[in-house]
Design a protein around this motif. Structure first.
Motif, mmCIF file in Angstrom:
data_model
loop_
_atom_site.group_PDB
_atom_site.id
_atom_site.type_symbol
_atom_site.label_atom_id
_atom_site.label_comp_id
_atom_site.label_asym_id
_atom_site.label_seq_id
_atom_site.Cartn_x
_atom_site.Cartn_y
_atom_site.Cartn_z
ATOM 1 N N ASP A 1 0.565 8.068 -9.974
ATOM 2 C CA ASP A 1 0.647 9.477 -9.644
ATOM 3 C C ASP A 1 -0.759 9.953 -9.263
ATOM 4 O O ASP A 1 -1.753 9.461 -9.789
ATOM 5 C CB ASP A 1 1.141 10.225 -10.881
ATOM 6 C CG ASP A 1 1.198 11.716 -10.671
ATOM 7 O OD1 ASP A 1 2.174 12.172 -10.053
ATOM 8 O OD2 ASP A 1 0.264 12.425 -11.107
ATOM 9 N N HIS A 2 -0.819 10.895 -8.303
ATOM 10 C CA HIS A 2 -2.118 11.415 -7.858
ATOM 11 C C HIS A 2 -2.196 12.903 -8.190
ATOM 12 O O HIS A 2 -2.159 13.754 -7.304
ATOM 13 C CB HIS A 2 -2.307 11.218 -6.361
ATOM 14 C CG HIS A 2 -2.204 9.802 -5.877
ATOM 15 N ND1 HIS A 2 -1.017 9.108 -5.794
ATOM 16 C CD2 HIS A 2 -3.151 8.937 -5.443
ATOM 17 C CE1 HIS A 2 -1.239 7.895 -5.325
ATOM 18 N NE2 HIS A 2 -2.526 7.768 -5.105
ATOM 19 N N ALA A 3 -2.240 13.235 -9.489
ATOM 20 C CA ALA A 3 -2.355 14.622 -9.945
ATOM 21 C C ALA A 3 -1.174 15.488 -9.499
ATOM 22 O O ALA A 3 -1.325 16.681 -9.245
ATOM 23 C CB ALA A 3 -3.686 15.242 -9.501
ATOM 24 N N PRO B 1 -7.546 -0.538 10.043
ATOM 25 C CA PRO B 1 -7.416 0.328 8.876
ATOM 26 C C PRO B 1 -6.142 1.155 8.993
ATOM 27 O O PRO B 1 -5.511 1.196 10.050
ATOM 28 C CB PRO B 1 -8.626 1.264 9.011
ATOM 29 C CG PRO B 1 -8.708 1.493 10.516
ATOM 30 C CD PRO B 1 -8.186 0.209 11.173
ATOM 31 N N CYS B 2 -5.782 1.841 7.925
ATOM 32 C CA CYS B 2 -4.794 2.924 7.995
ATOM 33 C C CYS B 2 -5.417 4.076 7.229
ATOM 34 O O CYS B 2 -5.655 3.948 6.030
ATOM 35 C CB CYS B 2 -3.470 2.508 7.370
ATOM 36 S SG CYS B 2 -2.296 3.866 7.346
ATOM 37 N N SER B 3 -5.693 5.164 7.900
ATOM 38 C CA SER B 3 -6.493 6.227 7.292
ATOM 39 C C SER B 3 -7.778 5.592 6.771
ATOM 40 O O SER B 3 -8.472 4.901 7.533
ATOM 41 C CB SER B 3 -5.677 6.944 6.207
ATOM 42 O OG SER B 3 -6.397 8.044 5.696
ATOM 43 N N ASN B 4 -8.067 5.715 5.482
ATOM 44 C CA ASN B 4 -9.294 5.127 4.929
ATOM 45 C C ASN B 4 -9.042 3.795 4.255
ATOM 46 O O ASN B 4 -9.892 3.305 3.506
ATOM 47 C CB ASN B 4 -9.870 6.084 3.878
ATOM 48 C CG ASN B 4 -10.267 7.399 4.491
ATOM 49 O OD1 ASN B 4 -11.221 7.480 5.256
ATOM 50 N ND2 ASN B 4 -9.523 8.447 4.179
ATOM 51 N N THR B 5 -7.881 3.213 4.473
ATOM 52 C CA THR B 5 -7.383 2.166 3.580
ATOM 53 C C THR B 5 -7.010 0.900 4.334
ATOM 54 O O THR B 5 -6.559 0.966 5.482
ATOM 55 C CB THR B 5 -6.144 2.721 2.834
ATOM 56 O OG1 THR B 5 -6.506 3.928 2.202
ATOM 57 C CG2 THR B 5 -5.615 1.764 1.812
ATOM 58 N N SER C 1 0.847 -1.197 0.000
ATOM 59 C CA SER C 1 0.000 0.000 0.000
ATOM 60 C C SER C 1 0.882 1.245 0.000
ATOM 61 O O SER C 1 2.055 1.182 0.374
ATOM 62 C CB SER C 1 -0.862 0.024 1.257
ATOM 63 O OG SER C 1 -1.647 -1.136 1.337
ATOM 64 N N HIS C 2 0.281 2.387 -0.347
ATOM 65 C CA HIS C 2 1.049 3.631 -0.403
ATOM 66 C C HIS C 2 0.384 4.788 0.371
ATOM 67 O O HIS C 2 0.652 5.951 0.106
ATOM 68 C CB HIS C 2 1.291 4.046 -1.859
ATOM 69 C CG HIS C 2 0.046 4.431 -2.613
ATOM 70 N ND1 HIS C 2 -0.092 4.219 -3.964
ATOM 71 C CD2 HIS C 2 -1.121 5.018 -2.229
ATOM 72 C CE1 HIS C 2 -1.288 4.661 -4.359
ATOM 73 N NE2 HIS C 2 -1.923 5.158 -3.317
ATOM 74 N N VAL C 3 -0.469 4.445 1.315
ATOM 75 C CA VAL C 3 -1.257 5.463 2.037
ATOM 76 C C VAL C 3 -0.383 6.662 2.470
ATOM 77 O O VAL C 3 0.612 6.474 3.179
ATOM 78 C CB VAL C 3 -1.909 4.858 3.296
ATOM 79 C CG1 VAL C 3 -2.870 5.864 3.937
ATOM 80 C CG2 VAL C 3 -2.629 3.575 2.951
ATOM 81 N N PRO C 4 -0.736 7.878 2.076
ATOM 82 C CA PRO C 4 0.117 9.030 2.392
ATOM 83 C C PRO C 4 0.355 9.224 3.894
ATOM 84 O O PRO C 4 1.425 9.698 4.299
ATOM 85 C CB PRO C 4 -0.638 10.222 1.796
ATOM 86 C CG PRO C 4 -1.973 9.723 1.366
ATOM 87 C CD PRO C 4 -1.875 8.252 1.226
HETATM 88 C C1 DHB Z 1 -5.514 7.571 1.099
HETATM 89 C C2 DHB Z 1 -5.209 6.453 0.336
HETATM 90 C C3 DHB Z 1 -4.645 6.578 -0.930
HETATM 91 O O1 DHB Z 1 -4.348 5.535 -1.744
HETATM 92 C C4 DHB Z 1 -4.349 7.831 -1.415
HETATM 93 O O2 DHB Z 1 -3.741 7.924 -2.618
HETATM 94 C C5 DHB Z 1 -4.668 8.981 -0.679
HETATM 95 C C6 DHB Z 1 -5.232 8.829 0.579
HETATM 96 C C7 DHB Z 1 -6.093 7.442 2.466
HETATM 97 O O3 DHB Z 1 -6.537 6.353 2.850
HETATM 98 O O4 DHB Z 1 -6.080 8.429 3.188
#
Ligand code: DHB
Ligand code: FE
Length: 289
Positions: A58-60, A265-269, A11-14
């Motif tokens: 990439d996220h924009a 979870p981690c953040s929303n992920t 995963s890559h959660v910020p």
């Molecule tokens: C979150 C997860 C993502 O993959 C991302 O690109 C940005 C935010 C999140 O869970 O906060």
């Protein structure tokens, strides 16, 4: 000859990058997440890969709605950490491997994968967070990186089958490079998550683990999972998991699973992490045949 010695998924959660940068990786919230990466950090120190082909999205940051490449390969000398709105992450510049990257680009394009070639860009959490998870906070990243960017942000994203086939072509590209390089391929992003709309916060432990099981098997069943299943079962951002298929496709039929970690979870992920090795016995059987 160069060879792909392992595949890593993460995963890559910020928020994980924030935890590293702010020294919070051992607290109650992040401790159990980072514990699952300790095995890999030690393993990476022994493996000492020369190059990582880092499949990410990439996220924009480098691309926005003006340009949306489906598959793009970084052929640059180096890449800086992108400013995603709160300043660039305090991480080392990412050093590329232009010779290997151009070789892979040539091999893929002549095999009819129409790659976009990137010589200059910044890299965001999609690329730097997996590096931090595997290598911590070094003064310099211990590997060169060939970034391979995939559009998983805007419809239509590439099919699982196309991603798997791209992985297979990357394996051929690496194995036709004359330099003796230890190359890893990482598939990043995922697992289940949806960041917006009425289903925001959706997580699916059962489906995610079925996906992890599939990637450990000596078959390519996962390439046929349709987009609609990722969306329905794992949320809109769960589609990031097609990037893992590029990694898995590059490892050949049989793999050994060395390490696996899952946390919610981690953040929303949902956090997922897998370390796979191509199964040597498969190569030996082929060579003997
Ligand atoms: C979150 C997860 C993502 O993959 C991302 O690109 C940005 C935010 C999140 O869970 O906060
Ligand atoms: Fe993401």
């Amino acid at each position: 000859m160069a060879r792909i010695t392992a595949g890593v998924a993460s995963s890559h959660v910020p928020l994980l990058g924030v935890a590293v940068d702010q020294g919070k990786t051992n607290d109650d919230y992040f401790g159990p997440i980072f514990k699952g990466y300790e095995w890999t950090k030690e393993w990476e120190k022994q493996e000492k890969p020369d190059v990582v082909i880092l499949v990410y999205n990439d996220h924009a940051s480098a691309f926005d709605m003006k340009i949306v490449p489906t598959f793009a390969i970084g052929c640059g000398e180096h890449y800086k950490s992108a400013d995603e709105g709160w300043g660039p992450r305090p991480v080392p510049d990412v050093v590329g491997d232009p010779d290997l990257a151009w070789h892979i680009a040539q091999s893929l394009i002549l095999e009819e994968f129409d790659m976009t070639i990137i010589n200059e860009m910044d890299v965001d959490h999609g690329l730097t967070v997996p590096l931090s998870m595997m290598f911590g906070q070094p003064d310099e990243w211990p590997v060169k990186v060939v970034p391979l960017a995939v559009n998983v942000v805007t419809y239509p994203v590439p099919s699982g089958n196309r991603c798997w086939a791209l992985g297979e072509a990357i394996k051929r590209a690496v194995e036709s490079y004359p330099e003796d390089l230890n190359v890893q391929i990482w598939g990043t992003g995922g697992m289940s998550h949806q960041l917006q709309g009425p289903r925001a916060g959706l997580l699916n432990r059962e489906w995610d683990n079925k996906f992890l099981d599939m990637l450990e098997q000596p078959n390519d069943d996962a390439r046929w999972i349709p987009h609609i299943e990722y969306l329905r079962e794992t949320g809109s951002e769960g589609i990031e998991m097609v990037m893992w298929l590029i990694m898995r496709g590059a490892l050949g039929q049989k793999v050994k699973s060395l390490h696996r970690h899952y946390h919610i979870p981690c953040s929303n992920t949902a956090i997922g992490h897998l370390v796979l090795e191509p199964d040597e016995s498969e190569t030996q059987e082929k060579e003997a045949a």
